[in-house]
Motif scaffolding. Structure first.
Motif, short mmCIF file in Angstrom:
data_model
loop_
_atom_site.label_atom_id
_atom_site.label_comp_id
_atom_site.label_asym_id
_atom_site.label_seq_id
_atom_site.Cartn_x
_atom_site.Cartn_y
_atom_site.Cartn_z
N ALA A 178 0.85 -1.19 0.00
CA ALA A 178 0.00 0.00 0.00
C ALA A 178 0.88 1.24 0.00
O ALA A 178 2.08 1.17 0.32
N PRO A 179 0.33 2.39 -0.36
CA PRO A 179 1.10 3.64 -0.27
C PRO A 179 1.51 3.95 1.16
O PRO A 179 0.93 3.44 2.12
N VAL A 180 2.51 4.80 1.30
CA VAL A 180 2.96 5.24 2.61
C VAL A 180 2.06 6.40 3.03
O VAL A 180 2.37 7.58 2.88
N THR A 181 0.89 6.03 3.53
CA THR A 181 -0.14 7.00 3.93
C THR A 181 -0.74 6.59 5.27
O THR A 181 -1.21 5.46 5.39
N PRO A 182 -0.73 7.49 6.28
CA PRO A 182 -0.13 8.82 6.26
C PRO A 182 1.40 8.76 6.23
O PRO A 182 1.97 7.68 6.42
N PRO A 183 2.05 9.90 5.97
CA PRO A 183 3.52 9.90 5.93
C PRO A 183 4.11 9.45 7.26
O PRO A 183 3.51 9.63 8.32
N VAL A 184 5.30 8.86 7.20
CA VAL A 184 5.98 8.46 8.44
C VAL A 184 6.51 9.70 9.15
O VAL A 184 6.77 10.75 8.54
N ARG A 185 6.71 9.57 10.48
CA ARG A 185 7.03 10.72 11.34
C ARG A 185 8.31 10.48 12.14
O ARG A 185 8.36 10.70 13.34
#
Length: 215
Positions: A178-185
């Motif tokens: 899957a997409p990287v959603t939400p962005p990593v923090r």
């Protein structure tokens, strides 16, 4: 009064970033050369937002955790087998198992192969690329400030798509790619939303007088 120049360290290798349908997002750093030698580390953000570092040694854990932000740090066996011919990565890192299929070069990758990679111009290249990354690559940044007063630059020179993944956390299946959603923090920048493996040189300036990596 003269200010001492910062210590500069370079890490050369690949960063793989991908998400799973379960909600976990994973960033794999495969470093072929660095001040700590060759190693692989894994940053994991679980579906509930817990940020975990999986590092192979204490010195790696100290350096990475001092540069990025995590809720938990674990020193565990980390191994990555790369089958370049079949374009597959086989990752084993503590509770995480991930098998990645890597596809063709992305459109961005075709542009990145023209980027100069010499250390002396790396920060200049990353600084010039940062406005473009902000415009076209969502949460991606190529320069910024990191932990403990460090400054960091990312100089990418190639990129390939990740086309499939089989990932487990312990015995729990993390689902499909899957997409990287939400962005990593973990820091000032996320990996691209689209699952990719990026060839990258990371440059870190550490304030003079701070402990060197591995010491």
């Amino acid at each position: 009064m003269t200010t001492a120049a910062p210590d500069r360290f370079t890490f050369d290798g690949h960063i793989a970033g991908f998400g799973t349908t379960e909600g976990t997002r994973i960033v794999v750093g495969r470093w072929r050369t660095s001040p700590l030698g060759s190693f692989t580390d894994v940053m994991v953000e679980r579906a509930d937002g817990l940020r975990v570092l999986l590092a192979p040694r204490d010195d790696v854990a100290d350096l990475v955790a001092g540069t990025y932000a995590f809720d938990a740090v674990h020193v565990v066996p980390v191994g990555l087998q790369a089958d370049e011919g079949r374009r597959r990565w086989r990752l084993r890192a503590g509770p995480l198992t991930a098998d990645l299929a890597i596809g063709s070069r992305t459109r961005i990758g075709r542009l990145l192969v023209m980027v100069p990679r010499h250390d002396a111009v790396g920060p200049l290249v990353a600084s010039a690329a940062d406005p473009v990354a902000r415009l076209f690559l969502d949460e991606v940044r190529t320069r910024g400030t990191a932990g403990q007063g460090r400054r960091e630059w990312y100089v990418a020179s190639d990129q390939h798509a990740i086309t499939a993944v089989r990932a487990l956390w312990g015995s729990a299946d993390l689902g499909a790619l899957a997409p990287v959603t939400p962005p990593v923090r973990f820091g000032f920048s996320s990996v691209p939303t689209a699952p990719t493996v990026t060839r990258v040189r990371t440059i870190i300036d550490m304030p003079a007088g701070r402990t060197r990596p591995g010491h």
